[in-house]
Design a protein around this motif. Structure first.
Motif, mmCIF file in Angstrom:
data_model
loop_
_atom_site.group_PDB
_atom_site.id
_atom_site.type_symbol
_atom_site.label_atom_id
_atom_site.label_comp_id
_atom_site.label_asym_id
_atom_site.label_seq_id
_atom_site.Cartn_x
_atom_site.Cartn_y
_atom_site.Cartn_z
ATOM 1 N N UNK A 130 2.402 -0.757 0.840
ATOM 2 C CA UNK A 130 1.377 -0.150 0.005
ATOM 3 C C UNK A 130 1.185 -0.877 -1.408
ATOM 4 N N UNK A 131 2.384 -1.018 -1.908
ATOM 5 C CA UNK A 131 2.130 -1.678 -3.167
ATOM 6 C C UNK A 131 1.740 -3.056 -3.345
ATOM 7 N N UNK A 132 2.159 -3.655 -2.408
ATOM 8 C CA UNK A 132 1.611 -5.260 -1.844
ATOM 9 C C UNK A 132 0.193 -5.002 -1.893
ATOM 10 N N UNK A 133 -0.403 -4.368 -1.058
ATOM 11 C CA UNK A 133 -2.001 -4.006 -0.809
ATOM 12 C C UNK A 133 -2.555 -3.864 -2.023
ATOM 13 N N UNK A 186 -5.559 -13.053 2.031
ATOM 14 C CA UNK A 186 -4.484 -13.155 3.239
ATOM 15 C C UNK A 186 -3.535 -12.105 2.745
ATOM 16 N N UNK A 187 -3.193 -11.800 1.504
ATOM 17 C CA UNK A 187 -2.184 -10.759 1.097
ATOM 18 C C UNK A 187 -2.653 -9.073 1.484
ATOM 19 N N UNK A 212 -2.590 -7.098 -3.991
ATOM 20 C CA UNK A 212 -3.495 -8.044 -3.225
ATOM 21 C C UNK A 212 -4.720 -7.772 -3.536
ATOM 22 N N UNK A 213 -5.322 -6.446 -3.307
ATOM 23 C CA UNK A 213 -6.561 -6.000 -3.548
ATOM 24 C C UNK A 213 -6.966 -6.355 -5.167
ATOM 25 N N UNK A 253 2.730 -13.469 -6.785
ATOM 26 C CA UNK A 253 2.846 -12.450 -7.079
ATOM 27 C C UNK A 253 2.987 -11.153 -6.127
ATOM 28 N N UNK A 254 2.265 -11.766 -4.822
ATOM 29 C CA UNK A 254 2.022 -10.689 -3.833
ATOM 30 C C UNK A 254 3.474 -11.056 -2.870
ATOM 31 N N UNK A 255 3.463 -12.292 -2.477
ATOM 32 C CA UNK A 255 4.628 -12.758 -1.628
ATOM 33 C C UNK A 255 6.065 -12.104 -2.111
#
Length: 166
Positions: A84-87, A97-98, A90-91, A59-61
């Motif tokens: 920023x959305x990915x961060x 890794x993300x 991932x958090x 869902x992060x890739x």
């Protein structure tokens, strides 16, 4: 020491420092590329630097890849928003890794914008996440990029230290 002798000494010191920086950068790049092949990571160029093909939660890739495409297209604002959305995702998932790759992606955005202090902070922030996720090639590439940022900031001694650590 006379003024002319001092000037000659300073020129020699500057040349030696540049030579050391170039040597350290070349060594760091060679080591990073070797790590990429040893650990089987993909490598491609993005913007002004190298880019690893990351492994992270599904869902992060996908949004990470969209951010990277925006970066490739030169759309720094869109790339920043997507990284920023990915961060954030991932958090939320605890995907080290993300988190590391999204911080490094943001670092690339700010590197391209020549906002070197922000870029340096972001790449430095990515390092512990790459270490936790045991992404040695990504860590080496982040360190080499930190060296590149220091060169852009005209801080050769810190660049040499980062290249040597890479």
């Amino acid at each position: 020491m006379s003024k002319s002798a001092l000037a000659a000494f300073q020129r020699r010191s500057t040349v030696q420092c540049r030579e050391q920086t170039i040597f350290a950068a070349a060594r760091a790049l060679a080591l990073t590329i070797a790590l990429l092949f040893v650990f089987g990571c993909g490598l491609e160029t993005v913007g002004s630097g190298l880019h690893l093909e990351p492994t992270m939660t599904g869902s992060v890739l996908a949004p990470y890849n969209e951010a990277t495409e925006a970066l490739r297209a030169g759309d720094q604002d869109n790339a920043r928003k997507k990284y920023e959305q990915v961060l954030a995702e991932a958090q939320r998932l605890g995907d080290n890794s993300g988190i590391g790759y999204s911080l490094a992606g943001l670092g690339n955005v700010y590197l391209n914008l020549q906002e070197y202090s922000k870029s340096l902070d972001l790449f430095s922030s990515a390092l512990p996440y790459f270490r936790k996720a045991q992404k040695l090639a990504a860590e080496g590439l982040a360190l080499a990029t930190i060296g590149h940022v220091y060169v852009a900031m005209k801080n050769p001694q810190s660049a040499i230290e980062a290249f040597n650590e890479a």
